[in-house]
Design an enzyme around this catalytic site. Structure first.
Site, mmCIF file in Angstrom:
data_model
loop_
_atom_site.group_PDB
_atom_site.id
_atom_site.type_symbol
_atom_site.label_atom_id
_atom_site.label_comp_id
_atom_site.label_asym_id
_atom_site.label_seq_id
_atom_site.Cartn_x
_atom_site.Cartn_y
_atom_site.Cartn_z
ATOM 1 N N TYR A 20 34.543 24.862 -34.097
ATOM 2 C CA TYR A 20 35.147 25.638 -33.397
ATOM 3 C C TYR A 20 36.865 25.407 -33.277
ATOM 4 O O TYR A 20 37.634 26.079 -33.992
ATOM 5 C CB TYR A 20 34.727 26.092 -32.263
ATOM 6 C CG TYR A 20 35.268 27.242 -31.267
ATOM 7 C CD1 TYR A 20 35.919 28.423 -31.743
ATOM 8 C CD2 TYR A 20 35.363 26.932 -30.115
ATOM 9 C CE1 TYR A 20 36.561 29.262 -31.035
ATOM 10 C CE2 TYR A 20 36.105 27.959 -29.136
ATOM 11 C CZ TYR A 20 36.805 28.977 -29.989
ATOM 12 O OH TYR A 20 37.268 29.979 -28.994
ATOM 13 N N ILE A 21 37.220 24.369 -32.303
ATOM 14 C CA ILE A 21 38.644 24.109 -31.972
ATOM 15 C C ILE A 21 39.364 23.404 -33.354
ATOM 16 O O ILE A 21 40.582 23.722 -33.749
ATOM 17 C CB ILE A 21 38.875 23.459 -31.017
ATOM 18 C CG1 ILE A 21 38.041 24.068 -29.548
ATOM 19 C CG2 ILE A 21 40.147 23.280 -30.458
ATOM 20 C CD1 ILE A 21 38.228 23.275 -28.449
ATOM 21 N N SER A 125 37.838 16.553 -22.622
ATOM 22 C CA SER A 125 37.397 17.547 -21.904
ATOM 23 C C SER A 125 37.425 17.664 -20.471
ATOM 24 O O SER A 125 37.628 16.571 -19.972
ATOM 25 C CB SER A 125 35.863 17.611 -22.233
ATOM 26 O OG SER A 125 35.066 18.725 -21.296
ATOM 27 N N TYR A 149 27.790 14.150 -21.620
ATOM 28 C CA TYR A 149 28.818 14.770 -22.431
ATOM 29 C C TYR A 149 30.059 14.180 -22.137
ATOM 30 O O TYR A 149 31.076 13.681 -22.755
ATOM 31 C CB TYR A 149 28.685 16.361 -22.774
ATOM 32 C CG TYR A 149 29.990 16.706 -23.123
ATOM 33 C CD1 TYR A 149 30.395 16.614 -24.613
ATOM 34 C CD2 TYR A 149 30.863 17.529 -22.240
ATOM 35 C CE1 TYR A 149 31.546 17.113 -25.034
ATOM 36 C CE2 TYR A 149 32.122 18.153 -23.063
ATOM 37 C CZ TYR A 149 32.418 18.105 -24.160
ATOM 38 O OH TYR A 149 33.359 18.506 -24.729
ATOM 39 N N LYS A 153 33.174 11.273 -23.279
ATOM 40 C CA LYS A 153 34.604 11.589 -23.629
ATOM 41 C C LYS A 153 35.414 10.650 -22.708
ATOM 42 O O LYS A 153 36.282 10.167 -23.110
ATOM 43 C CB LYS A 153 34.714 13.099 -23.032
ATOM 44 C CG LYS A 153 34.248 14.154 -23.952
ATOM 45 C CD LYS A 153 35.034 14.267 -25.329
ATOM 46 C CE LYS A 153 34.360 15.291 -26.101
ATOM 47 N NZ LYS A 153 34.726 15.241 -27.528
ATOM 48 N N HIS A 197 28.126 29.647 -24.369
ATOM 49 C CA HIS A 197 29.293 30.011 -23.595
ATOM 50 C C HIS A 197 29.418 31.312 -23.231
ATOM 51 O O HIS A 197 28.817 32.258 -23.824
ATOM 52 C CB HIS A 197 30.666 29.560 -24.606
ATOM 53 C CG HIS A 197 30.660 28.135 -24.704
ATOM 54 N ND1 HIS A 197 30.573 27.610 -25.985
ATOM 55 C CD2 HIS A 197 30.789 27.176 -23.839
ATOM 56 C CE1 HIS A 197 30.672 26.302 -25.815
ATOM 57 N NE2 HIS A 197 30.798 25.726 -24.515
HETATM 58 N N1 UDP Z 1 27.773 31.638 -17.900
HETATM 59 C C1 UDP Z 1 26.786 32.607 -17.522
HETATM 60 N N2 UDP Z 1 26.061 33.339 -18.348
HETATM 61 C C2 UDP Z 1 26.038 32.894 -20.063
HETATM 62 C C3 UDP Z 1 26.961 31.583 -20.353
HETATM 63 C C4 UDP Z 1 27.743 31.081 -19.307
HETATM 64 O O1 UDP Z 1 27.169 33.199 -16.610
HETATM 65 O O2 UDP Z 1 25.463 33.307 -20.980
HETATM 66 C C5 UDP Z 1 28.515 31.165 -16.741
HETATM 67 C C6 UDP Z 1 28.153 29.603 -16.563
HETATM 68 O O3 UDP Z 1 27.296 29.499 -15.653
HETATM 69 C C7 UDP Z 1 29.530 29.192 -16.138
HETATM 70 C C8 UDP Z 1 30.790 29.902 -16.666
HETATM 71 O O4 UDP Z 1 29.832 31.232 -17.162
HETATM 72 O O5 UDP Z 1 29.787 29.315 -14.618
HETATM 73 C C9 UDP Z 1 31.504 29.495 -18.022
HETATM 74 O O6 UDP Z 1 30.168 28.777 -18.666
HETATM 75 P P1 UDP Z 1 30.555 28.293 -20.044
HETATM 76 O O7 UDP Z 1 29.188 27.735 -20.793
HETATM 77 O O8 UDP Z 1 31.156 29.179 -21.067
HETATM 78 O O9 UDP Z 1 31.714 26.991 -20.095
HETATM 79 P P2 UDP Z 1 31.513 25.834 -19.165
HETATM 80 O O10 UDP Z 1 32.590 25.946 -18.036
HETATM 81 O O11 UDP Z 1 30.289 25.441 -18.874
HETATM 82 O O12 UDP Z 1 32.114 24.803 -20.377
#
Ligand code: UDP
Length: 337
Positions: A20-21, A125, A149, A153, A197
């Site tokens: 992705y990135i 990260s 993870y 890193k 995500h």
């Molecule tokens: N989240 C959510 N539903 C989803 C995916 C993520 O509610 O289908 C929430 C997750 O619990 C977090 C925020 O969205 O609070 C961001 O999550 P993401 O996985 O995008 O990134 P992270 O911060 O975990 O790297």
């Protein structure tokens, strides 16, 4: 510009450039006249996403194969993205994360030393910080990752810092907060499988709604009982194009600066899950059905970057807003569905 024609320009090795990135950064490097060779094992990346860059399918855990594949090439620098990147998966399969992310990086740093490449940009990260001890985090925050993870890193950051001390490596670790968005004009976007995500899941829930069973189409919101204004988690979402630009700036930085450095990449602004859903509704003009689920393990309530250091060292400031992120991601998801 095709990589064969870019003679005379700087030649950059981009590991994980089909991800992705990595793919967005590869595209930006090509646009700026760099010659780019991507090394990717294609376990999660996509060959179609490297554009006009040279692609070598190779796993960093096979150092002899790697050195053979790159023999006779002469790189000015390395941008290292290759690795696994899902927190939940890392808890279930820790050794796989240490193998891919730590062993792979060790081999690559060793290759760099053998090949005399002293400019190294590493995809790190905010997960290295673990549970945030402040609402806004700067680079002096304690390194205390809470999952394999983030640990992997942090270990690679340590290897780079020690290699910079012992040898002449010039390294920078870029600690991303929440990468999001797309470059629809180049056909690039976020294509993870499975997707975990938030923003892609919100947008995909709209596309799925038409032909999936209702239960599948609903977006799940993980927790609405956090200590935040609306009870949902707050994150710092940064446009992938801004991140890609930071890598190009980081290449210039390591060219001129000895030692090892770590820098946050975020906007300095947080948005809750419900605010993201609201922005997606505004951008798409559609109602987004969601259900509240229990908290997801390992999610801190708030994670927002202090990005001053990136401004000072890299002259980097994110240019794109949350609306830009969602608009670009929505355009790309519609194109690719
Ligand atoms: N989240 C959510 N539903 C989803 C995916 C993520 O509610 O289908 C929430 C997750 O619990 C977090 C925020 O969205 O609070 C961001 O999550 P993401 O996985 O995008 O990134 P992270 O911060 O975990 O790297």
């Amino acid at each position: 510009m095709k990589w064969e024609e870019a003679l005379g320009s700087e030649h950059i090795l981009v590991t994980g450039g089909a991800g992705y990135i990595g793919s967005h950064t590869t595209q930006l490097l090509l646009d700026q006249g760099y010659q780019v060779t991507v090394v990717d094992n294609l376990s999660t990346g996509h060959a179609w996403s490297v554009g006009d860059a040279e692609l070598i399918q190779c796993d960093l855990r096979e150092p002899v194969v790697l050195a053979g594949a790159l023999r006779k090439k002469s790189f000015t620098g390395i941008i290292h993205f290759a690795g696994l990147s899902q927190v939940g998966e890392s808890i279930a399969q820790p050794l796989s994360y240490f193998d891919n992310n730590v062993t792979g990086s060790l081999n690559l740093i060793d290759y760099a030393a053998q090949a005399g490449i002293d400019q190294f940009v590493f995809s790190s990260s905010a997960a290295v910080y673990g549970n945030p001890r402040a609402a806004v985090i700067d680079e002096t925050h304690v390194i205390a990752p809470i999952n394999p993870y983030g640990m992997s890193k942090a270990m690679v950051e340590t290897m780079l810092a020690e290699s910079a001390r012992a040898n002449d490596l010039r390294a920078i670790a870029l600690r991303y907060f929440n990468a999001a968005g797309a470059m629809p004009s180049c056909g690039l976007g976020e294509a993870h499988d499975p997707e975990t995500h938030l923003i892609p899941n919100v947008l995909k829930s709209l596309l799925l709604a038409a032909d999936a069973s209702p239960g599948d189409a609903y977006l799940k919101v993980f927790g609405d009982d956090y200590e935040t204004p609306d009870g949902t988690c707050i994150r710092d979402y940064v446009h992938v194009t801004d991140l890609a630009q930071a890598h190009v700036s980081a290449l210039r930085y390591v060219k001129d600066t000895a030692g090892a450095q770590a820098v946050n990449l975020g906007t300095g602004r947080g948005h809750s899950v419900l605010e993201i859903i609201d922005t997606c509704q505004q951008v798409t003009g559609k109602d987004i059905a969601h259900i509240i689920e229990p908290r997801r393990a390992g999610d801190p309530a708030v994670l927002v970057a202090d990005n001053k250091l990136a401004g000072e060292l890299l002259d980097w400031r994110p240019q794109r807003t949350l609306t830009d992120i969602v608009s670009d991601a929505w355009q790309w998801h519609q194109m690719s569905s």
